[in-house]
Design a protein around this motif. Sequence first.
Motif, PDB file in Angstrom:
ATOM      1  N   PHE A  90      -7.782 -63.304   9.235  1.00  0.00           N
ATOM      2  CA  PHE A  90      -8.651 -62.341   9.897  1.00  0.00           C
ATOM      3  C   PHE A  90      -9.659 -61.784   8.908  1.00  0.00           C
ATOM      4  CE2 PHE A  90      -6.969 -61.856  14.078  1.00  0.00           C
ATOM      5  CZ  PHE A  90      -5.621 -62.169  13.986  1.00  0.00           C
ATOM      6  N   GLN A 101     -11.447 -50.077  10.038  1.00  0.00           N
ATOM      7  CA  GLN A 101     -11.847 -51.477   9.939  1.00  0.00           C
ATOM      8  C   GLN A 101     -11.890 -52.085  11.336  1.00  0.00           C
ATOM      9  OE1 GLN A 101      -9.399 -53.630   7.139  1.00  0.00           O
ATOM     10  NE2 GLN A 101      -9.690 -52.103   5.532  1.00  0.00           N
ATOM     11  N   TYR A 102     -12.833 -52.988  11.517  1.00  0.00           N
ATOM     12  CA  TYR A 102     -12.990 -53.712  12.778  1.00  0.00           C
ATOM     13  C   TYR A 102     -12.793 -55.192  12.490  1.00  0.00           C
ATOM     14  CZ  TYR A 102     -14.786 -49.241  14.202  1.00  0.00           C
ATOM     15  OH  TYR A 102     -14.899 -47.900  14.452  1.00  0.00           O
ATOM     16  N   PHE A 103     -11.987 -55.825  13.326  1.00  0.00           N
ATOM     17  CA  PHE A 103     -11.520 -57.169  13.021  1.00  0.00           C
ATOM     18  C   PHE A 103     -12.236 -58.237  13.819  1.00  0.00           C
ATOM     19  CE2 PHE A 103      -7.890 -56.580  10.238  1.00  0.00           C
ATOM     20  CZ  PHE A 103      -7.693 -55.206  10.339  1.00  0.00           C
ATOM     21  N   GLY A 104     -12.403 -59.380  13.165  1.00  0.00           N
ATOM     22  CA  GLY A 104     -12.903 -60.563  13.838  1.00  0.00           C
ATOM     23  C   GLY A 104     -11.805 -61.217  14.648  1.00  0.00           C
ATOM     24  N   PRO A 105     -12.130 -62.318  15.349  1.00  0.00           N
ATOM     25  CA  PRO A 105     -11.180 -62.956  16.264  1.00  0.00           C
ATOM     26  C   PRO A 105     -10.097 -63.778  15.580  1.00  0.00           C
ATOM     27  CG  PRO A 105     -13.240 -64.150  16.260  1.00  0.00           C
ATOM     28  CD  PRO A 105     -13.472 -62.921  15.431  1.00  0.00           C
TER      29      PRO A 105
END
Lengths: 112, 113
Positions: A90, A101-105
Amino acid sequence: DAGITQSPRHKVTETGTPVTLRCHQTENHRYMYWYRQDPGHGLRLIHYSYGVKDTDKGEVSDGYSVSRSKTEDFLLTLESATSSQTSVYFCAISVGGRETQYFGPGTRLLVL
Amino acid sequence: ILNVEQSPQSLHVQEGDSTNFTCSFPSSNFYALHWYRWETAKSPEALFVMTLNGDEKKKGRISATLNTKEGYSYLYIKGSQPEDSATYLCAFSSPSGNTPLVFGKGTRLSVIA
């Protein structure tokens, strides 16, 4: 949703081959992170970046390198993939190191 | 090395039950406590960020409290539904601007219909 993409989303490779995963953001956030997810371990930080060309190691950095030549892209490279690097990877971004924090797929990597 | 502990590790509840779980973190050098919801085969999504002792946050049937003096936060789910099944992560951040969040290993919640 935060504008974060990861590529590829799935990859199968053989032991000993180099692999590069890409994280791309459209949010202009300063911080970017790479994590791996493994059963029983939750999320473990591999490397992170606090600006262009500024990177630091995380908890499980051995066998991985990173590069950040522009704000929007953070690359994770496995120089010579091993089966122990089979995992889900991730990417995440944040405005500051202590901020949400903002997460990718995620990228699912299988090393045979 | 900062340590963030979550308990229990996993939890099974019946639909309609209310439940709660705990995140323990260092009580010194505190900046914020974050909660995330992580569904299987998806990526973690931010639920709450709390900074002040005594903070309470609520989102629908999910709420969280914060005690910075003793270093713990509780996450509550009222009337659990199958769609609440997920892993709930907490993460600690210190005032140092460059230090990344320290994540716990999560509590895995399964809600049985």
